[in-house]
Write an enzyme that holds these catalytic residues in place. Structure first.
Site, PDB file in Angstrom:
ATOM      1  N   SER A 148       7.903  28.740   6.201  1.00  0.00           N
ATOM      2  CA  SER A 148       7.326  28.746   5.053  1.00  0.00           C
ATOM      3  C   SER A 148       6.229  27.432   5.065  1.00  0.00           C
ATOM      4  O   SER A 148       5.285  27.647   5.665  1.00  0.00           O
ATOM      5  CB  SER A 148       8.215  28.437   3.912  1.00  0.00           C
ATOM      6  N   ASP A 224      10.712  39.609   1.465  1.00  0.00           N
ATOM      7  CA  ASP A 224      10.634  38.287   1.132  1.00  0.00           C
ATOM      8  C   ASP A 224       9.881  38.071  -0.367  1.00  0.00           C
ATOM      9  O   ASP A 224       8.659  38.621  -0.580  1.00  0.00           O
ATOM     10  CB  ASP A 224       9.617  37.530   2.021  1.00  0.00           C
ATOM     11  N   HIS A 257      13.272  35.437   2.509  1.00  0.00           N
ATOM     12  CA  HIS A 257      12.789  34.313   2.979  1.00  0.00           C
ATOM     13  C   HIS A 257      13.834  33.212   3.360  1.00  0.00           C
ATOM     14  O   HIS A 257      13.329  31.944   3.661  1.00  0.00           O
ATOM     15  CB  HIS A 257      11.915  33.338   1.498  1.00  0.00           C
TER      16      HIS A 257
END
Length: 280
Positions: A148, A224, A257
């Site tokens: 991320s 995600d 995610h």
């Protein structure tokens, strides 16, 4: 520097240290996994950069990376995601996407952030100096990865420092922070309104500007929740295609995610880095 924890793990050692960072002007912590091979020889190093709200321990506890690091004989160094401490400024509204836990791996130029928020220099300069002090590490032979915000950091750092890292990989990275709300907030506050400065911390912009090729692997979950608005994987795919940049970008159906996603594919990422590190 003080060692604060040690746990045996897959015949290696999971360690934790704290030290006074000259770059960040505060006390910092980092985690270091030494595989069993480090007992008898120098081993290469993988830097791992974590995402928003994380510390150095999220990856250590959740990803299951030590098993694969032990198999391939690779050490893993995980720093925190921002400066810490009572004197370090934070988001005035206590938001989780800016301030402490959200350093974005940039060198801030704007007050009050510039006095502490210099995570780019911390990762590229201070941590390598620390790593060089470990007799068991071949710290000059290194790769970098992240998740991320940390995926963004890993790609930017690798692209801006050709020849330093043998390879780079990322899970669910913020590929174009100049074109998403998380990035606009962070870069605007840390760097000010000069968008030419923002481009120095944007992987897509760096590749478009002719960044040198190095092995790049990206995994992105198609379930995600942040994909469409924040991560913008299609921009990286488009930029690499236009520039002839030979990245491997894999879209994984059904994955989100979370660290469940990271844990599912971390083995292939460590194998990817092991192959490039072995070629050095």
């Amino acid at each position: 520097m003080e060692q604060t924890a040690s746990n045996r793990c897959f015949e290696g050692e999971q360690l934790r240290f704290k030290h006074q960072s000259q770059t960040l002007g505060c006390e910092m912590v980092f985690s270091l996994y030494l595989p069993p091979q480090a007992k008898t020889q120098k081993v290469p190093l993988l830097y791992w950069l974590s995402g928003l709200t994380c510390t150095d321990e999220n990856f250590v506890h959740k990803a299951g990376a030590q098993r694969y690091a032990a198999e391939h004989g690779i050490a893993i160094l995980c720093p925190d995601t921002s400066p810490r401490g009572d004197d370090v400024p934070d988001d005035a509204e206590g938001a989780w996407d800016f301030g402490k836990g959200a350093g974005f791996y940039v060198n801030a130029t704007q007050a009050p952030w510039s006095s502490h928020y210099r995570m780019y220099d911390y990762v590229t300069q201070e941590l390598p100096e620390i790593a060089a002090g470990f007799d068991s590490l071949d710290s000059a032979r290194c790769s970098i990865s992240g998740h991320s915000m940390g995926g963004h950091g890993a790609m930017v750092i690798a692209l801006r420092n050709p020849g330093t890292y043998t390879s780079v990989s990322a899970f669910s990275p913020i590929v174009a922070p100049t074109q998403c709300p998380w990035g606009e907030k962070a870069l605007g506050n840390y760097l000010g309104e000069d968008h030419s400065e923002w481009a120095n911390y944007d992987a897509c912009a760096l590749i478009a500007a002719g960044a040198s090729q190095l092995p790049l692997l990206v995994d992105q979950g198609e379930a995600d929740d942040f994909l469409e608005e924040q991560l913008r994987t299609e921009l990286l795919e488009q930029t690499c295609s236009e520039q002839g940049y030979a990245a491997t970008i894999r879209r994984q159906a059904g994955y989100d995610h979370s660290y469940y996603f990271v844990a599912s594919f971390i083995g292939s990422h460590i194998a990817f880095h092991a192959q490039t590190l072995a070629a050095e």
